[in-house]
Scaffold this motif. Structure first.
Motif, PDB file in Angstrom:
ATOM      1  N   GLY A  75       6.398  -1.470   4.167  1.00  0.00           N
ATOM      2  CA  GLY A  75       5.840  -0.153   4.421  1.00  0.00           C
ATOM      3  C   GLY A  75       5.917   0.731   3.190  1.00  0.00           C
ATOM      4  N   ARG A  76       6.539   1.921   3.346  1.00  0.00           N
ATOM      5  CA  ARG A  76       6.639   2.858   2.223  1.00  0.00           C
ATOM      6  C   ARG A  76       7.645   2.402   1.169  1.00  0.00           C
ATOM      7  NH1 ARG A  76       8.354   7.669   5.586  1.00  0.00           N
ATOM      8  NH2 ARG A  76       8.640   6.045   7.139  1.00  0.00           N
ATOM      9  N   MET A  77       8.521   1.476   1.514  1.00  0.00           N
ATOM     10  CA  MET A  77       9.472   0.962   0.526  1.00  0.00           C
ATOM     11  C   MET A  77       8.811  -0.182  -0.240  1.00  0.00           C
ATOM     12  SD  MET A  77      13.276   1.179   2.166  1.00  0.00           S
ATOM     13  CE  MET A  77      13.977   1.098   0.515  1.00  0.00           C
ATOM     14  N   SER A  78       7.895   0.178  -1.117  1.00  0.00           N
ATOM     15  CA  SER A  78       7.149  -0.814  -1.881  1.00  0.00           C
ATOM     16  C   SER A  78       7.321  -0.555  -3.377  1.00  0.00           C
ATOM     17  CB  SER A  78       5.664  -0.793  -1.511  1.00  0.00           C
ATOM     18  OG  SER A  78       5.100   0.478  -1.777  1.00  0.00           O
ATOM     19  N   THR A  79       7.098  -1.575  -4.150  1.00  0.00           N
ATOM     20  CA  THR A  79       7.295  -1.529  -5.602  1.00  0.00           C
ATOM     21  C   THR A  79       6.093  -2.167  -6.277  1.00  0.00           C
ATOM     22  OG1 THR A  79       9.694  -1.716  -5.298  1.00  0.00           O
ATOM     23  CG2 THR A  79       8.829  -2.160  -7.505  1.00  0.00           C
ATOM     24  N   GLU A  80       5.517  -1.461  -7.224  1.00  0.00           N
ATOM     25  CA  GLU A  80       4.381  -1.980  -7.981  1.00  0.00           C
ATOM     26  C   GLU A  80       4.885  -2.628  -9.269  1.00  0.00           C
ATOM     27  OE1 GLU A  80       0.116  -0.422  -9.886  1.00  0.00           O
ATOM     28  OE2 GLU A  80       1.676   0.998  -9.295  1.00  0.00           O
ATOM     29  N   LYS A  81       4.294  -3.775  -9.631  1.00  0.00           N
ATOM     30  CA  LYS A  81       4.651  -4.455 -10.877  1.00  0.00           C
ATOM     31  C   LYS A  81       3.555  -4.238 -11.908  1.00  0.00           C
ATOM     32  CE  LYS A  81       7.156  -7.178  -7.861  1.00  0.00           C
ATOM     33  NZ  LYS A  81       7.066  -7.064  -6.393  1.00  0.00           N
ATOM     34  N   VAL A  82       3.936  -3.688 -13.065  1.00  0.00           N
ATOM     35  CA  VAL A  82       2.987  -3.413 -14.144  1.00  0.00           C
ATOM     36  C   VAL A  82       3.611  -3.842 -15.464  1.00  0.00           C
ATOM     37  CG1 VAL A  82       1.679  -1.636 -15.367  1.00  0.00           C
ATOM     38  CG2 VAL A  82       1.972  -1.460 -12.890  1.00  0.00           C
ATOM     39  N   ASP A  83       3.079  -4.889 -16.073  1.00  0.00           N
ATOM     40  CA  ASP A  83       3.506  -5.320 -17.412  1.00  0.00           C
ATOM     41  C   ASP A  83       5.022  -5.481 -17.528  1.00  0.00           C
ATOM     42  OD1 ASP A  83       0.843  -5.246 -18.210  1.00  0.00           O
ATOM     43  OD2 ASP A  83       0.976  -3.184 -18.916  1.00  0.00           O
ATOM     44  N   PHE A 130       7.280  -4.030 -15.655  1.00  0.00           N
ATOM     45  CA  PHE A 130       7.985  -2.891 -15.063  1.00  0.00           C
ATOM     46  C   PHE A 130       7.923  -2.993 -13.541  1.00  0.00           C
ATOM     47  CE2 PHE A 130       6.659  -1.395 -19.226  1.00  0.00           C
ATOM     48  CZ  PHE A 130       7.780  -0.720 -19.689  1.00  0.00           C
ATOM     49  N   ARG A 131       8.956  -2.470 -12.889  1.00  0.00           N
ATOM     50  CA  ARG A 131       9.000  -2.384 -11.433  1.00  0.00           C
ATOM     51  C   ARG A 131       9.011  -0.910 -11.057  1.00  0.00           C
ATOM     52  NH1 ARG A 131      10.730  -6.940  -8.502  1.00  0.00           N
ATOM     53  NH2 ARG A 131      10.868  -8.813  -9.800  1.00  0.00           N
ATOM     54  N   LEU A 132       7.942  -0.449 -10.421  1.00  0.00           N
ATOM     55  CA  LEU A 132       7.711   0.976 -10.207  1.00  0.00           C
ATOM     56  C   LEU A 132       7.692   1.281  -8.717  1.00  0.00           C
ATOM     57  CD1 LEU A 132       4.721   1.276 -12.730  1.00  0.00           C
ATOM     58  CD2 LEU A 132       7.173   1.422 -13.228  1.00  0.00           C
ATOM     59  N   ASP A 133       8.705   1.988  -8.239  1.00  0.00           N
ATOM     60  CA  ASP A 133       8.762   2.371  -6.834  1.00  0.00           C
ATOM     61  C   ASP A 133       7.700   3.427  -6.536  1.00  0.00           C
ATOM     62  OD1 ASP A 133      10.827   0.656  -6.394  1.00  0.00           O
ATOM     63  OD2 ASP A 133      12.391   2.188  -6.260  1.00  0.00           O
ATOM     64  N   ARG A 134       7.090   3.321  -5.368  1.00  0.00           N
ATOM     65  CA  ARG A 134       6.025   4.261  -5.009  1.00  0.00           C
ATOM     66  C   ARG A 134       6.577   5.598  -4.522  1.00  0.00           C
ATOM     67  NH1 ARG A 134       0.966   2.236  -4.844  1.00  0.00           N
ATOM     68  NH2 ARG A 134       0.757  -0.013  -5.091  1.00  0.00           N
ATOM     69  N   ILE A 135       7.736   5.590  -3.882  1.00  0.00           N
ATOM     70  CA  ILE A 135       8.331   6.841  -3.419  1.00  0.00           C
ATOM     71  C   ILE A 135       9.648   7.111  -4.128  1.00  0.00           C
ATOM     72  CG2 ILE A 135       9.307   8.046  -1.428  1.00  0.00           C
ATOM     73  CD1 ILE A 135       7.217   6.812   0.306  1.00  0.00           C
ATOM     74  N   GLY A 136      10.468   6.120  -4.309  1.00  0.00           N
ATOM     75  CA  GLY A 136      11.707   6.310  -5.053  1.00  0.00           C
ATOM     76  C   GLY A 136      12.729   7.162  -4.323  1.00  0.00           C
ATOM     77  N   GLU A 188      18.803  -2.930  -6.821  1.00  0.00           N
ATOM     78  CA  GLU A 188      18.426  -3.715  -7.995  1.00  0.00           C
ATOM     79  C   GLU A 188      17.104  -4.434  -7.744  1.00  0.00           C
ATOM     80  OE1 GLU A 188      21.188  -6.257 -10.743  1.00  0.00           O
ATOM     81  OE2 GLU A 188      20.344  -7.582  -9.220  1.00  0.00           O
ATOM     82  N   GLY A 189      16.153  -4.253  -8.678  1.00  0.00           N
ATOM     83  CA  GLY A 189      14.864  -4.912  -8.571  1.00  0.00           C
ATOM     84  C   GLY A 189      13.775  -4.079  -7.934  1.00  0.00           C
ATOM     85  N   GLY A 190      14.118  -2.897  -7.418  1.00  0.00           N
ATOM     86  CA  GLY A 190      13.110  -2.034  -6.808  1.00  0.00           C
ATOM     87  C   GLY A 190      13.322  -1.869  -5.319  1.00  0.00           C
ATOM     88  N   ALA A 191      12.652  -0.859  -4.760  1.00  0.00           N
ATOM     89  CA  ALA A 191      12.821  -0.549  -3.341  1.00  0.00           C
ATOM     90  C   ALA A 191      12.371  -1.698  -2.447  1.00  0.00           C
ATOM     91  CB  ALA A 191      12.036   0.717  -2.993  1.00  0.00           C
ATOM     92  N   GLU A 192      11.403  -2.489  -2.888  1.00  0.00           N
ATOM     93  CA  GLU A 192      10.877  -3.561  -2.052  1.00  0.00           C
ATOM     94  C   GLU A 192      11.903  -4.651  -1.776  1.00  0.00           C
ATOM     95  OE1 GLU A 192       7.663  -5.446  -4.088  1.00  0.00           O
ATOM     96  OE2 GLU A 192       8.980  -6.563  -5.437  1.00  0.00           O
ATOM     97  N   VAL A 193      12.978  -4.686  -2.544  1.00  0.00           N
ATOM     98  CA  VAL A 193      13.984  -5.736  -2.369  1.00  0.00           C
ATOM     99  C   VAL A 193      14.608  -5.673  -0.983  1.00  0.00           C
ATOM    100  CG1 VAL A 193      16.235  -6.547  -3.178  1.00  0.00           C
ATOM    101  CG2 VAL A 193      14.445  -5.985  -4.825  1.00  0.00           C
TER     102      VAL A 193
END
Length: 502
Positions: free
Chosen positions: A44-52, A54-60, A271-276
């Protein structure tokens, strides 16, 4: 051939942390469960985008090591939490102030240095003996151990005052150095008063906090007996960050719970982002439990209808989606207001020196509510040689949010930001359900026998609230089903469309 009376005991609609946690409790009790998620992924909202890299949380959203459900939720044994430095870093009048952290390493010795720093300012002589008497009451506490999936040395509470005192720290904690940094921003005598206030709330039972009169948090702060400069310079920006509520319209009871979590634990990141978190929960469920890309169009007490697979019969349905989606499936369910959150991620070759702290703006001189060098907290979120700076804007963002954020970050960090690279700007209009008074922290999870609901909109708008509501909902289902042993061997949830049988 006749279809079976039901194909699974419980259908959980939504694969966020609440739905997945409830599924764990159900399957552990021998109840066959199918989790249906409309999105192609869990979380759901606990998702993480991967870019080059980097691990970028959508809400943090910020977490605490003191959340009890993190240690008690099945499936999260492997979760690793990366703690911020104790307390927070406040930006005010062009300087950084460390505030709200526990006493430094060495317990009484570091706390004595803190009190000595406060005592060096002009103050009535009678106050110093009292301060020394309080220092003698200091005692060390055990380190935070593997209850949260971390080695004991990874997170250590360096000392508490009277059983849980966060305080202004003048001891040898890692922090920015230089002539611009200082430790006493809030006036003579304030640190000890703030320490006492946080100590009280850290050790106050939750039931007593919930029994206090309820009003908007912003109004309640004025009645706490602390100087206005302390309230405006520390408590307001801190609570705005913890509650994602810049106007502090949140219930004072929920604000007290947030302060209690801050006073008794450490801010941290998974560790690793919210999606973990949701991925760990999903991976530890029995194979075939979670089905993504399945959109539920209606629910009843004994069945759900899906766009892809028709009707799936069951004995109970748990709706574990966000508040608005839940109301679409359950007409009459109240939809709360929401707080909007925008997270802006930048990268730079040289990380600003913040010593692992969460940085707040006491003066609210720009759109950024809080920011941090996230790669300094969790190195797995950025490739080697690059720093990841994540900044949060609360409420409606400005028109050119990236330019406004860069300008504000240049003041907060004291470094040029024009050459920083923008990795992503994530805006979520309904990021966090609002908790305005009167707010029921135990909203019903059992709507009818066979129909249940859970999520952060049923308790508090935090990870702790989502997990706690899942626990309540799973307990209600197990009670109603009388499930203390496996009920039956379920047919597998269909993976191809079924034709209706006349």
């Amino acid at each position: 051939m006749l279809e079976p009376a039901y194909q699974v005991d419980v259908v959980v609609v939504g694969a966020g942390v609440a739905g997945l946690s409830a599924a764990h409790r159900l399957t552990s009790a021998g109840v066959t469960t199918a989790v249906l998620e409309a999105a192609p992924w869990v979380g759901g909202r606990m998702s993480t985008e991967k870019v080059d890299g980097f691990r970028l949380d959508r809400i943090g959203q910020l977490l605490f090591t003191s959340y009890p459900q993190l240690g008690h939720s099945p499936g999260l044994d492997a979760l690793v939490l990366r703690p911020f430095a104790p307390g927070v870093l406040l930006h005010s009048e062009g300087r950084h102030h460390r505030a709200g952290g526990p006493a430094g390493a060495g317990g009484a010795r570091s706390a004595f240095h803190a009190v000595r720093a406060f005592a060096s300012a002009p103050r009535p002589p009678a106050s110093l003996p009292k301060a020394r008497a309080r220092v003698r009451a200091l005692r060390p506490v055990p380190p935070v151990v593997a209850a949260y999936g971390m080695p004991g040395a990874a997170v250590t509470e360096l000392g508490r005052f009277d059983g849980g005192l966060p305080c202004f720290d003048a001891g040898p904690q890692p922090a920015p150095s230089g002539p611009a940094d200082r430790v006493q921003p809030f006036g003579i005598g304030t640190p000890l008063r703030l320490r006492a206030a946080l100590a009280r709330i850290a050790t106050t039972p939750v039931d007593r906090l919930l029994a206090r009169p309820e009003q908007p948090a912003g109004q309640a702060l004025a009645a706490r007996g602390l100087p206005a400069r302390t309230v405006d310079g520390f408590l307001r920006p801190l609570l705005a960050a913890l509650l994602c509520d810049p106007d502090l319209t949140t219930s004072s009871r929920c604000a007290d719970l947030a302060l209690r979590a801050f006073a008794s634990g450490r801010l941290c990141l998974p560790e690793g982002g919210a999606e973990v978190l949701p991925e760990l929960l999903a991976a530890s469920l029995p194979p075939g439990t979670v089905h993504t890309g399945v959109r539920v169009t209606s629910v009843a007490t004994n069945a759900v209808t899906t766009a892809e697979h028709g009707v799936i019969r069951c004995r109970a349905v748990l709706v574990a989606t966000g508040a608005r989606s839940a109301a679409e499936l359950l007409p009459g369910l109240r939809v709360p207001g929401f707080h909007a959150v925008t997270v802006v991620h930048h990268t730079t070759g040289e990380a600003p020196a913040t010593g692992g702290y969460l940085l707040l703006d006491s003066e609210r001189g720009g759109p950024v509510a809080h920011t941090a060098v996230v790669s300094g907290i969790d190195p797995s979120r950025a490739p080697a040689g690059r720093a990841l700076v994540s900044s949060t804007v609360l409420g409606p963002p400005p028109a050119d949010v990236d330019t406004a954020v860069r300008r504000h970050l240049a003041r907060l960090y004291g470094v040029p930001t024009a050459r920083w690279e923008t990795l992503a700007v994530h805006h979520t209009a309904e990021a966090v359900p609002a908790m305005r008074p009167p707010h029921d922290l135990r909203r019903p999870v059992r709507l009818l026998a066979g129909l249940y609901v859970c999520g952060d909109h049923r308790d508090t708008s935090t990870l702790q609230g989502a997990l706690r509501s899942a626990h309540r909902a799973a307990s209600a289902i197990l009670t109603d089903l009388g499930a203390h042993r496996p009920l039956h061997t379920a047919d597998p949830t269909p993976t191809t469309p079924r034709k209706a049988v006349a």
